[in-house]
Design a protein around this motif. Structure first.
Motif, PDB file in Angstrom:
ATOM      1  N   PRO A  91     -91.265 -59.807 -22.328  1.00 29.62           N
ATOM      2  CA  PRO A  91     -92.039 -58.650 -23.376  1.00 29.62           C
ATOM      3  C   PRO A  91     -92.423 -59.054 -24.732  1.00 29.62           C
ATOM      4  CG  PRO A  91     -90.498 -57.362 -22.527  1.00 29.62           C
ATOM      5  CD  PRO A  91     -90.271 -58.596 -22.106  1.00 29.62           C
ATOM      6  N   GLY A  92     -91.222 -59.114 -25.315  1.00 33.10           N
ATOM      7  CA  GLY A  92     -91.015 -59.854 -26.604  1.00 33.10           C
ATOM      8  C   GLY A  92     -91.379 -58.524 -27.494  1.00 33.10           C
ATOM      9  N   GLY A  93     -91.150 -58.764 -28.828  1.00 30.97           N
ATOM     10  CA  GLY A  93     -91.806 -57.809 -29.615  1.00 30.97           C
ATOM     11  C   GLY A  93     -92.408 -58.364 -31.396  1.00 30.97           C
ATOM     12  N   ALA A  94     -92.665 -57.029 -31.886  1.00 34.90           N
ATOM     13  CA  ALA A  94     -94.064 -58.182 -33.255  1.00 34.90           C
ATOM     14  C   ALA A  94     -94.660 -58.952 -32.466  1.00 34.90           C
ATOM     15  CB  ALA A  94     -93.036 -59.174 -33.437  1.00 34.90           C
ATOM     16  N   GLY A  95     -95.177 -58.212 -31.440  1.00 34.46           N
ATOM     17  CA  GLY A  95     -97.231 -58.306 -31.552  1.00 34.46           C
ATOM     18  C   GLY A  95     -97.215 -59.190 -30.033  1.00 34.46           C
ATOM     19  N   GLN A  96     -96.148 -59.924 -29.456  1.00 31.39           N
ATOM     20  CA  GLN A  96     -96.169 -60.834 -28.722  1.00 31.39           C
ATOM     21  C   GLN A  96     -94.880 -61.028 -27.650  1.00 31.39           C
ATOM     22  OE1 GLN A  96     -97.991 -62.157 -25.986  1.00 31.39           O
ATOM     23  NE2 GLN A  96     -99.843 -63.383 -27.483  1.00 31.39           N
ATOM     24  N   ALA A  97     -95.780 -61.672 -26.351  1.00 29.05           N
ATOM     25  CA  ALA A  97     -94.635 -61.860 -25.467  1.00 29.05           C
ATOM     26  C   ALA A  97     -93.764 -63.399 -25.812  1.00 29.05           C
ATOM     27  CB  ALA A  97     -95.010 -61.949 -24.363  1.00 29.05           C
ATOM     28  N   ASP A 110     -98.259 -69.651 -28.894  1.00 30.92           N
ATOM     29  CA  ASP A 110     -99.169 -69.037 -29.640  1.00 30.92           C
ATOM     30  C   ASP A 110     -99.051 -67.329 -29.568  1.00 30.92           C
ATOM     31  OD1 ASP A 110    -101.966 -67.457 -29.745  1.00 30.92           O
ATOM     32  OD2 ASP A 110    -103.190 -68.862 -28.463  1.00 30.92           O
ATOM     33  N   ALA A 111     -98.642 -66.743 -30.695  1.00 30.60           N
ATOM     34  CA  ALA A 111     -98.694 -65.434 -30.737  1.00 30.60           C
ATOM     35  C   ALA A 111     -99.479 -64.728 -30.602  1.00 30.60           C
ATOM     36  CB  ALA A 111     -97.572 -65.551 -32.039  1.00 30.60           C
ATOM     37  N   GLY A 112    -100.954 -65.104 -31.185  1.00 28.18           N
ATOM     38  CA  GLY A 112    -102.071 -64.315 -30.843  1.00 28.18           C
ATOM     39  C   GLY A 112    -101.821 -63.383 -32.133  1.00 28.18           C
ATOM     40  N   LEU A 113    -102.435 -62.116 -32.183  1.00 24.71           N
ATOM     41  CA  LEU A 113    -102.522 -61.740 -33.349  1.00 24.71           C
ATOM     42  C   LEU A 113    -100.787 -61.086 -33.510  1.00 24.71           C
ATOM     43  CD1 LEU A 113    -105.384 -59.052 -32.401  1.00 24.71           C
ATOM     44  CD2 LEU A 113    -105.329 -61.220 -34.163  1.00 24.71           C
ATOM     45  N   GLY A 114     -99.428 -61.352 -33.522  1.00 28.90           N
ATOM     46  CA  GLY A 114     -98.379 -61.293 -32.885  1.00 28.90           C
ATOM     47  C   GLY A 114     -97.830 -62.799 -33.936  1.00 28.90           C
ATOM     48  N   VAL A 115     -96.890 -62.377 -34.772  1.00 31.11           N
ATOM     49  CA  VAL A 115     -96.233 -63.510 -35.330  1.00 31.11           C
ATOM     50  C   VAL A 115     -94.567 -64.307 -34.674  1.00 31.11           C
ATOM     51  CG1 VAL A 115     -96.431 -60.830 -37.321  1.00 31.11           C
ATOM     52  CG2 VAL A 115     -94.076 -61.833 -35.887  1.00 31.11           C
ATOM     53  N   GLY A 116     -95.229 -66.109 -35.241  1.00 33.73           N
ATOM     54  CA  GLY A 116     -94.349 -66.609 -35.477  1.00 33.73           C
ATOM     55  C   GLY A 116     -94.512 -67.521 -34.042  1.00 33.73           C
ATOM     56  N   GLY A 117     -95.834 -68.280 -34.014  1.00 39.39           N
ATOM     57  CA  GLY A 117     -96.191 -68.476 -32.844  1.00 39.39           C
ATOM     58  C   GLY A 117     -95.172 -69.775 -32.388  1.00 39.39           C
ATOM     59  N   GLY A 118     -94.351 -70.330 -32.700  1.00 40.71           N
ATOM     60  CA  GLY A 118     -93.268 -71.579 -32.342  1.00 40.71           C
ATOM     61  C   GLY A 118     -91.361 -70.706 -32.655  1.00 40.71           C
ATOM     62  N   ILE A 119     -91.283 -70.106 -33.390  1.00 42.76           N
ATOM     63  CA  ILE A 119     -89.982 -68.952 -33.444  1.00 42.76           C
ATOM     64  C   ILE A 119     -90.528 -67.411 -34.367  1.00 42.76           C
ATOM     65  CG2 ILE A 119     -87.740 -68.985 -34.324  1.00 42.76           C
ATOM     66  CD1 ILE A 119     -87.502 -72.171 -33.694  1.00 42.76           C
ATOM     67  N   ALA A 120     -90.234 -66.969 -33.769  1.00 40.95           N
ATOM     68  CA  ALA A 120     -90.210 -65.409 -33.965  1.00 40.95           C
ATOM     69  C   ALA A 120     -88.750 -64.732 -34.549  1.00 40.95           C
ATOM     70  CB  ALA A 120     -90.818 -64.295 -33.227  1.00 40.95           C
ATOM     71  N   THR A 123     -84.984 -81.397 -36.048  1.00 39.40           N
ATOM     72  CA  THR A 123     -85.961 -80.467 -34.546  1.00 39.40           C
ATOM     73  C   THR A 123     -87.393 -80.676 -35.371  1.00 39.40           C
ATOM     74  OG1 THR A 123     -83.667 -79.891 -33.411  1.00 39.40           O
ATOM     75  CG2 THR A 123     -86.965 -78.690 -33.822  1.00 39.40           C
ATOM     76  N   THR A 124     -88.287 -80.502 -34.363  1.00 38.55           N
ATOM     77  CA  THR A 124     -89.690 -80.159 -35.168  1.00 38.55           C
ATOM     78  C   THR A 124     -90.396 -79.288 -34.230  1.00 38.55           C
ATOM     79  OG1 THR A 124     -90.032 -83.004 -35.715  1.00 38.55           O
ATOM     80  CG2 THR A 124     -92.252 -81.502 -35.163  1.00 38.55           C
ATOM     81  N   VAL A 125     -90.838 -78.316 -35.880  1.00 38.84           N
ATOM     82  CA  VAL A 125     -91.404 -76.472 -34.756  1.00 38.84           C
ATOM     83  C   VAL A 125     -93.153 -77.056 -35.001  1.00 38.84           C
ATOM     84  CG1 VAL A 125     -92.506 -74.634 -34.780  1.00 38.84           C
ATOM     85  CG2 VAL A 125     -89.461 -75.462 -34.735  1.00 38.84           C
ATOM     86  N   ARG A 126     -94.481 -77.777 -34.630  1.00 31.82           N
ATOM     87  CA  ARG A 126     -95.362 -78.491 -34.008  1.00 31.82           C
ATOM     88  C   ARG A 126     -96.562 -77.258 -32.691  1.00 31.82           C
ATOM     89  NH1 ARG A 126     -97.196 -81.914 -30.828  1.00 31.82           N
ATOM     90  NH2 ARG A 126     -96.087 -82.885 -29.309  1.00 31.82           N
ATOM     91  N   ASP A 127     -97.728 -77.872 -34.062  1.00 32.28           N
ATOM     92  CA  ASP A 127     -98.555 -77.129 -33.235  1.00 32.28           C
ATOM     93  C   ASP A 127     -98.909 -75.864 -32.136  1.00 32.28           C
ATOM     94  OD1 ASP A 127    -100.508 -79.994 -32.942  1.00 32.28           O
ATOM     95  OD2 ASP A 127     -98.796 -80.696 -31.838  1.00 32.28           O
ATOM     96  N   SER A 128     -98.134 -74.832 -33.474  1.00 32.27           N
ATOM     97  CA  SER A 128     -98.077 -73.478 -32.751  1.00 32.27           C
ATOM     98  C   SER A 128     -99.063 -72.329 -33.505  1.00 32.27           C
ATOM     99  CB  SER A 128     -96.946 -73.224 -32.348  1.00 32.27           C
ATOM    100  OG  SER A 128     -96.151 -73.396 -31.600  1.00 32.27           O
ATOM    101  N   LYS A 129     -98.900 -71.349 -32.999  1.00 36.93           N
ATOM    102  CA  LYS A 129    -100.049 -70.420 -34.217  1.00 36.93           C
ATOM    103  C   LYS A 129     -99.923 -69.500 -33.910  1.00 36.93           C
ATOM    104  CE  LYS A 129    -103.571 -69.958 -30.725  1.00 36.93           C
ATOM    105  NZ  LYS A 129    -105.411 -71.033 -30.564  1.00 36.93           N
ATOM    106  N   GLY A 130    -100.317 -68.231 -34.764  1.00 36.93           N
ATOM    107  CA  GLY A 130     -99.651 -66.967 -34.876  1.00 36.93           C
ATOM    108  C   GLY A 130    -100.229 -66.153 -35.833  1.00 36.93           C
ATOM    109  N   SER A 131    -100.707 -64.792 -36.258  1.00 37.56           N
ATOM    110  CA  SER A 131    -101.002 -64.182 -37.524  1.00 37.56           C
ATOM    111  C   SER A 131    -100.190 -64.253 -38.891  1.00 37.56           C
ATOM    112  CB  SER A 131    -100.982 -62.286 -37.077  1.00 37.56           C
ATOM    113  OG  SER A 131     -99.671 -62.199 -37.544  1.00 37.56           O
ATOM    114  N   TYR A 132     -99.295 -64.771 -38.767  1.00 32.35           N
ATOM    115  CA  TYR A 132     -97.540 -65.272 -39.888  1.00 32.35           C
ATOM    116  C   TYR A 132     -96.931 -65.991 -39.294  1.00 32.35           C
ATOM    117  CZ  TYR A 132    -100.295 -61.104 -42.466  1.00 32.35           C
ATOM    118  OH  TYR A 132    -100.601 -60.109 -42.823  1.00 32.35           O
TER     119      TYR A 132
END
Length: 227
Positions: A73-79, A136-146, A157-166
């Motif tokens: 379920p995750g935390g900070a606004g996203q699974a 894709d963290a949506g309105l949450g934070v850290g699309g690749g890694i939170a 390592t590469t972190v790419r093509d991900s998204k989040g609010s912050y």
């Protein structure tokens, strides 16, 4: 024995730094575990490592672990697509990718929990020679890694093509170290397309954070951006 053979091969080839192996996540962990190429195998391996107090995972070379659903379920606004990292865990790959499947619902890829997020947690994640993408963290934070109060170390390592609010690529309020790594082509809805630092130290060693939108690095004042 097969896992140890693969590990020795990766170290000899210079793909996996010896320091990552010798300074493994936890002295209590058993021999490195070879993770078959598949979503369920990776999820099971992380769950087992968490339950054992930590572990070292050798990911299948040239494998794409495509995540089709959230497994936390995750935390900070996203699974999260993978179980939350709550113990010291290392992962080493060779041309290995971990990505959110194009048909999957929105979720970040990794969440690393420290005691500030979960009082009993001691999340420490070390990753070598892996590409993390499509979070894709949506309105949450850290699309690749939170990184929520834990410790994250990325090598080659590469972190790419991900998204989040912050922190479209990486959001951190713990310790973050990148060595010979890249964070690129990520997007934040508010700030820090590549890396957003809410708190904690960020160390970049021979690493690049470029091509992210709307900025490569952002931070919550008085913390300075990482780049």
């Amino acid at each position: 024995m097969r896992a140890l053979h693969v590990l020795r091969t990766l170290v000899a080839a210079g793909v996996v730094p010896l320091a990552l192996v010798c300074a493994g996540p936890d002295a209590r962990a058993a021999s490195p575990v070879l993770v078959a190429c598949g979503e369920s195998a990776l999820v099971d391996a992380i769950n087992t490592a968490n339950a054992s107090g930590g572990g070292s995972l050798i990911l299948a070379p040239l494998c794409t672990y495509a995540l089709t659903s959230a497994h936390s379920p995750g935390g900070a606004g996203q699974a999260a697509g993978l179980p939350n990292i709550t113990t010291p865990i290392s992962m080493a790959g060779l041309g290995t990718q971990i990505t959110r499947a194009s048909s999957a619902p929105a979720f970040r890829i990794f969440e690393v929990d420290g005691p500030s997020q979960v009082p009993s947690a001691n999340g420490q994640l070390s990753i070598a020679s892996v590409t993390i993408s499509g979070g894709d963290a949506g309105l949450g934070v850290g699309g690749g890694i939170a990184n929520l109060g834990g410790t994250v170390a990325l090598t080659g390592t590469t972190v790419r093509d991900s998204k989040g609010s912050y922190g479209g690529g990486i959001y951190t309020d713990g310790a973050l170290t990148l060595t010979g790594s890249s964070v690129t082509a990520n997007t934040a809805g508010v700030n820090g397309g590549g890396i957003f630092t809410n708190a904690g130290a960020v160390t970049l060693i021979g690493s690049v954070v470029v091509g992210n939108t709307p900025s490569n690095c952002g931070a919550l004042p008085p913390v300075a951006p990482a780049c």
